[in-house]
Design a protein around this motif. Structure first.
Motif, short mmCIF file in Angstrom:
data_model
loop_
_atom_site.label_atom_id
_atom_site.label_comp_id
_atom_site.label_asym_id
_atom_site.label_seq_id
_atom_site.Cartn_x
_atom_site.Cartn_y
_atom_site.Cartn_z
N SER A 238 9.05 7.45 11.51
CA SER A 238 9.77 6.22 11.17
C SER A 238 8.81 5.05 11.24
N GLY A 239 9.23 3.92 10.67
CA GLY A 239 8.41 2.72 10.67
C GLY A 239 8.21 2.12 12.04
N GLN A 240 8.97 2.56 13.03
CA GLN A 240 8.75 2.08 14.40
C GLN A 240 7.45 2.60 14.99
N ARG A 241 6.93 3.71 14.41
CA ARG A 241 5.70 4.34 14.91
C ARG A 241 4.74 4.48 13.73
N ALA A 242 3.86 3.50 13.59
CA ALA A 242 2.89 3.51 12.49
C ALA A 242 1.63 4.24 12.92
N VAL A 243 1.04 5.01 11.99
CA VAL A 243 -0.10 5.87 12.32
C VAL A 243 -1.32 5.43 11.51
N VAL A 244 -2.47 5.38 12.19
CA VAL A 244 -3.76 5.14 11.53
C VAL A 244 -4.66 6.33 11.86
N PHE A 245 -5.14 7.01 10.80
CA PHE A 245 -5.96 8.20 10.98
C PHE A 245 -7.44 7.87 10.86
N GLN A 246 -8.29 8.82 11.28
CA GLN A 246 -9.73 8.65 11.10
C GLN A 246 -10.07 8.58 9.62
N ASP A 247 -9.45 9.44 8.82
CA ASP A 247 -9.52 9.33 7.37
C ASP A 247 -8.49 8.28 6.98
N ASP A 248 -8.93 7.16 6.42
CA ASP A 248 -8.05 6.00 6.25
C ASP A 248 -6.82 6.26 5.39
N ALA A 249 -6.83 7.31 4.53
CA ALA A 249 -5.65 7.70 3.74
C ALA A 249 -5.12 6.56 2.88
N LEU A 250 -6.03 5.71 2.39
CA LEU A 250 -5.62 4.63 1.49
C LEU A 250 -5.31 5.18 0.10
N LEU A 251 -4.57 4.40 -0.69
CA LEU A 251 -4.20 4.82 -2.04
C LEU A 251 -5.23 4.25 -3.02
N PRO A 252 -6.09 5.10 -3.61
CA PRO A 252 -7.24 4.60 -4.38
C PRO A 252 -6.87 3.90 -5.67
N TRP A 253 -5.67 4.12 -6.19
CA TRP A 253 -5.27 3.46 -7.43
C TRP A 253 -4.69 2.06 -7.19
N LEU A 254 -4.56 1.67 -5.92
CA LEU A 254 -4.05 0.34 -5.58
C LEU A 254 -5.17 -0.51 -5.00
#
Length: 257
Positions: free
Chosen positions: A75-91
């Motif tokens: 859920s949005g109450q628990r936001a996660v940041v990974f070592q691999d940034d997992a960004l969306l490359p088309w944005l």
């Protein structure tokens, strides 16, 4: 004060047809406004515990509880940041921060302003329209933090987010995380195998060994709060007290390897 808790957690998996225990009767809590750091060697179960807190991994027995309510999914109450940034490359940079706000139903103008505000918080406002392929590793991790924070979580869960960065950039990111923690009051769970990082960023520190995952020590370092009172990261790390604590933790970890 909001609290996220693993109560009596049991988890196992099957390998070569045989059950193998990951952890047994684990109890861990993150309180909003505090910073819990899990420190241990690779493979000791740190990331699995983060996945349980996040709702990505179900327990065999026990519960994950948020403010007296069971947690059964992300859920949005628990936001996660990974070592691999997992960004969306088309944005682009701004739109990567907007994506969570769009899912939450914010109108375009409002989500753009909020996204820009969080880019400003992490020092990326000048890169708002930039393709993410042109961002450095440190900038991409800043962007990951901004995207996670934009949905205003109660808890920020970070899985070795600075592990791939060079030493100077890593120290800057550590200071940024402490600043964000101070300004937002979010509860932080940080996974790391760096003793220095654990000591600097934790208000509560758990040293892990495994598998099966065992908490072999719990401590409450003072260094993160010293940063909040105005000391620099450089001065804190140069303090003999920091060096002594670092050596004690290293000795403890080496004993169980």
């Amino acid at each position: 004060m909001s609290q996220l808790h693993i109560a009596g957690g049991h988890l196992s998996f099957t390998h070569d047809g045989k059950p193998r225990q990951l952890f047994d009767d684990i109890n861990l809590s993150i309180t909003k406004g505090e910073s819990l750091v899990l420190l241990g060697a690779s493979g000791c179960g740190k990331s699995t515990l983060l996945n349980v807190f996040a709702g990505f991994q179900a327990l065999d027995k026990g519960q994950v509880i948020l403010d007296h309510q069971p947690v059964t999914s992300p859920s949005g109450q628990r936001a996660v940041v990974f070592q691999d940034d997992a960004l969306l490359p088309w944005l682009n940079t701004l739109h990567n921060v907007e994506i969570g706000l769009k899912i939450q139903g914010f109108a375009k103008a409002q989500r753009q302003q909020l996204a820009y505000d969080y880019l400003e918080l992490v020092g990326l406002e000048a890169h708002a329209q930039q393709p993410i392929q042109k961002l450095s590793g440190g900038q991409r991790q800043r962007l990951g933090l901004a995207r996670a924070l934009a949905v205003k979580p109660d808890f920020l869960l970070l899985d070795e987010p600075f592990g791939a960065l060079d030493a100077l950039t890593r120290e800057k990111m550590q200071a940024l995380l402490l600043t964000i923690w101070k300004e937002t009051g979010v509860g932080v769970l940080l996974i790391t195998h760096s003793v220095d990082e654990a000591l600097l960023l934790a208000t509560y520190l758990c040293v892990l060994h495994g598998p099966p995952t065992t908490i072999i020590d719990r401590a409450q370092p003072s260094f993160a709060r010293r940063f909040l009172k105005g000391e620099t990261v450089r001065n804190i790390k140069a303090d003999p007290e920091f060096s002594v604590a670092r050596q004690q933790l290293l000795d403890q970890l080496l004993e169980v390897i």
